[in-house]
Design a protein around this motif. Structure first.
Motif, mmCIF file in Angstrom:
data_model
loop_
_atom_site.group_PDB
_atom_site.id
_atom_site.type_symbol
_atom_site.label_atom_id
_atom_site.label_comp_id
_atom_site.label_asym_id
_atom_site.label_seq_id
_atom_site.Cartn_x
_atom_site.Cartn_y
_atom_site.Cartn_z
ATOM 1 N N THR A 114 1.530 6.031 -5.500
ATOM 2 C CA THR A 114 0.319 6.822 -5.710
ATOM 3 C C THR A 114 -0.740 5.965 -6.387
ATOM 4 N N VAL A 115 -1.995 6.334 -6.182
ATOM 5 C CA VAL A 115 -3.097 5.686 -6.875
ATOM 6 C C VAL A 115 -3.470 6.557 -8.062
ATOM 7 N N GLU A 116 -3.336 6.004 -9.255
ATOM 8 C CA GLU A 116 -3.532 6.754 -10.497
ATOM 9 C C GLU A 116 -4.767 6.238 -11.229
ATOM 10 N N THR A 117 -5.269 7.046 -12.141
ATOM 11 C CA THR A 117 -6.382 6.650 -13.001
ATOM 12 C C THR A 117 -5.900 6.602 -14.436
ATOM 13 N N PHE A 118 -6.175 5.501 -15.123
ATOM 14 C CA PHE A 118 -5.811 5.418 -16.530
ATOM 15 C C PHE A 118 -6.467 6.571 -17.284
ATOM 16 N N PRO A 119 -5.740 7.224 -18.191
ATOM 17 C CA PRO A 119 -6.327 8.321 -18.969
ATOM 18 C C PRO A 119 -7.610 7.897 -19.681
ATOM 19 N N ASN A 120 -8.604 8.741 -19.625
ATOM 20 C CA ASN A 120 -9.884 8.535 -20.313
ATOM 21 C C ASN A 120 -10.636 7.286 -19.837
ATOM 22 N N THR A 121 -10.353 6.839 -18.608
ATOM 23 C CA THR A 121 -11.073 5.702 -18.042
ATOM 24 C C THR A 121 -11.367 6.007 -16.573
ATOM 25 N N THR A 122 -12.095 5.101 -15.933
ATOM 26 C CA THR A 122 -12.310 5.198 -14.490
ATOM 27 C C THR A 122 -11.494 4.152 -13.734
ATOM 28 N N ASP A 123 -10.690 3.368 -14.455
ATOM 29 C CA ASP A 123 -9.885 2.324 -13.827
ATOM 30 C C ASP A 123 -8.694 2.937 -13.088
ATOM 31 N N THR A 124 -8.478 2.462 -11.869
ATOM 32 C CA THR A 124 -7.366 2.958 -11.066
ATOM 33 C C THR A 124 -6.318 1.865 -10.875
ATOM 34 N N PHE A 125 -5.108 2.274 -10.520
ATOM 35 C CA PHE A 125 -4.026 1.332 -10.278
ATOM 36 C C PHE A 125 -3.008 2.000 -9.365
ATOM 37 N N VAL A 126 -2.213 1.179 -8.697
ATOM 38 C CA VAL A 126 -1.135 1.696 -7.858
ATOM 39 C C VAL A 126 0.116 1.872 -8.720
ATOM 40 N N LEU A 127 0.716 3.040 -8.638
ATOM 41 C CA LEU A 127 1.969 3.325 -9.332
ATOM 42 C C LEU A 127 3.045 3.506 -8.270
ATOM 43 N N ILE A 128 4.016 2.602 -8.250
ATOM 44 C CA ILE A 128 5.093 2.625 -7.264
ATOM 45 C C ILE A 128 6.305 3.298 -7.895
ATOM 46 N N HIS A 129 6.763 4.388 -7.282
ATOM 47 C CA HIS A 129 7.865 5.193 -7.817
ATOM 48 C C HIS A 129 9.159 4.780 -7.111
ATOM 49 N N LEU A 130 9.870 3.811 -7.659
ATOM 50 C CA LEU A 130 11.126 3.392 -7.050
ATOM 51 C C LEU A 130 12.215 4.427 -7.281
ATOM 52 N N SER A 131 12.130 5.122 -8.389
ATOM 53 C CA SER A 131 13.006 6.265 -8.675
ATOM 54 C C SER A 131 12.336 7.063 -9.786
ATOM 55 N N ASP A 132 12.970 8.108 -10.238
ATOM 56 C CA ASP A 132 12.395 8.904 -11.330
ATOM 57 C C ASP A 132 12.237 8.077 -12.601
ATOM 58 N N ILE B 51 -6.093 -3.501 -2.487
ATOM 59 C CA ILE B 51 -4.690 -3.339 -2.862
ATOM 60 C C ILE B 51 -4.366 -1.860 -3.074
ATOM 61 N N ASN B 52 -5.277 -1.144 -3.743
ATOM 62 C CA ASN B 52 -5.051 0.282 -3.984
ATOM 63 C C ASN B 52 -5.015 1.079 -2.686
ATOM 64 N N THR B 53 -5.721 0.597 -1.670
ATOM 65 C CA THR B 53 -5.739 1.275 -0.380
ATOM 66 C C THR B 53 -4.502 0.939 0.451
ATOM 67 N N ASN B 54 -4.121 -0.339 0.463
ATOM 68 C CA ASN B 54 -3.058 -0.775 1.359
ATOM 69 C C ASN B 54 -1.650 -0.540 0.839
ATOM 70 N N LEU B 55 -1.444 -0.741 -0.466
ATOM 71 C CA LEU B 55 -0.069 -0.692 -0.978
ATOM 72 C C LEU B 55 0.623 0.659 -0.783
ATOM 73 N N PRO B 56 -0.052 1.795 -1.018
ATOM 74 C CA PRO B 56 0.658 3.060 -0.795
ATOM 75 C C PRO B 56 1.194 3.199 0.629
ATOM 76 N N ALA B 57 0.411 2.790 1.628
ATOM 77 C CA ALA B 57 0.870 2.875 3.011
ATOM 78 C C ALA B 57 2.021 1.904 3.270
ATOM 79 N N LEU B 58 1.923 0.694 2.703
ATOM 80 C CA LEU B 58 2.988 -0.283 2.883
ATOM 81 C C LEU B 58 4.287 0.178 2.224
ATOM 82 N N MET B 59 4.175 0.794 1.048
ATOM 83 C CA MET B 59 5.361 1.316 0.380
ATOM 84 C C MET B 59 5.952 2.491 1.163
#
Length: 213
Positions: A80-98, A64-72
């Motif tokens: 963008t694929v972000e990392t939670f602060p102070n962790t190694t967990d990543t997630f997709v952050l979709i910027h619909l607007s500011d 999902i982290n690989t495909n969603l940015p390209a699909l968006m």
């Protein structure tokens, strides 16, 4: 019996719907459906069952982290694929607007609320936004016209290979919800609107041809 009228949208739901292109719901639904089935087959074909089931959520999230940015990007949306602060967990952050953003999270059941997590509190502090705090003790000020949604997705009961449903929720700092949108319902509504527009265009063309003949 008369059909029930749809409930009015909350302010935060309306803000999100105004920022999100109609096609996003079908794109998200399709990717999640495929990710559940295909990643299950991939791990089961390469690992013993116990190891495969342990690996499955990690492989699904990586896909999902690989495909969603390209699909968006194909929809003209920054993701963008972000990392939670102070962790190694990543997630997709979709910027619909500011001020309108969406992250994607797995939950074991549609009815189960997201548990409190320090990583989400830290992320909330970074954005100065309480939508991801989820019963954290820190009080933050909500920015005007801000919508920070969480797309929670889950499998069918007792069937980890099949996508069940997704909901876009808007948590508040007291653990309650400021709003909730069904991914499936919004997808179907968008598809109906597109079909209606296509019918109207076809009808207009037919009238013009008839008048010109």
């Amino acid at each position: 019996m008369l059909p029930l009228l749809p409930r009015p949208k909350t302010d935060i739901e309306s803000l999100f719907l105004a920022a999100a292109p109609k096609k996003i719901y079908e794109t998200l639904y399709t990717e999640l459906s495929q990710a559940y089935a295909e990643e299950f087959r991939n791990v089961m074909n390469t690992k013993a069952e116990k190891a495969a089931l342990t690996l499955l959520p990690h492989e699904r999230r990586a896909r999902i982290n690989t495909n969603l940015p390209a699909l968006m990007h194909a929809l003209g949306i920054k993701a963008t694929v972000e990392t939670f602060p102070n962790t190694t967990d990543t997630f997709v952050l979709i910027h619909l607007s500011d001020y309108v953003k969406l992250i994607v999270c797995y939950v074991s059941s549609k009815k189960r609320a997201l548990r409190y997590a320090l990583a989400r509190e830290l992320l909330s502090q970074e954005f100065n936004d309480p939508h991801l705090l989820l019963a954290a003790p820190t009080a933050l000020t909500l920015k005007p016209n801000t919508a920070f949604g969480v797309l929670v997705h889950s499998p069918q009961p007792k069937d980890v290979a099949t996508f069940m449903s997704g909901d876009i929720i808007f948590p508040a700092s007291n653990g309650q919800l400021l709003g909730s949108l069904s991914l499936e319902d919004e997808m179907e509504l968008a598809q109906l609107e597109e079909a209606q527009k296509a019918k109207e265009v076809t009808r207009t063309v037919e009238i013009k041809i008839k008048k010109g003949s």
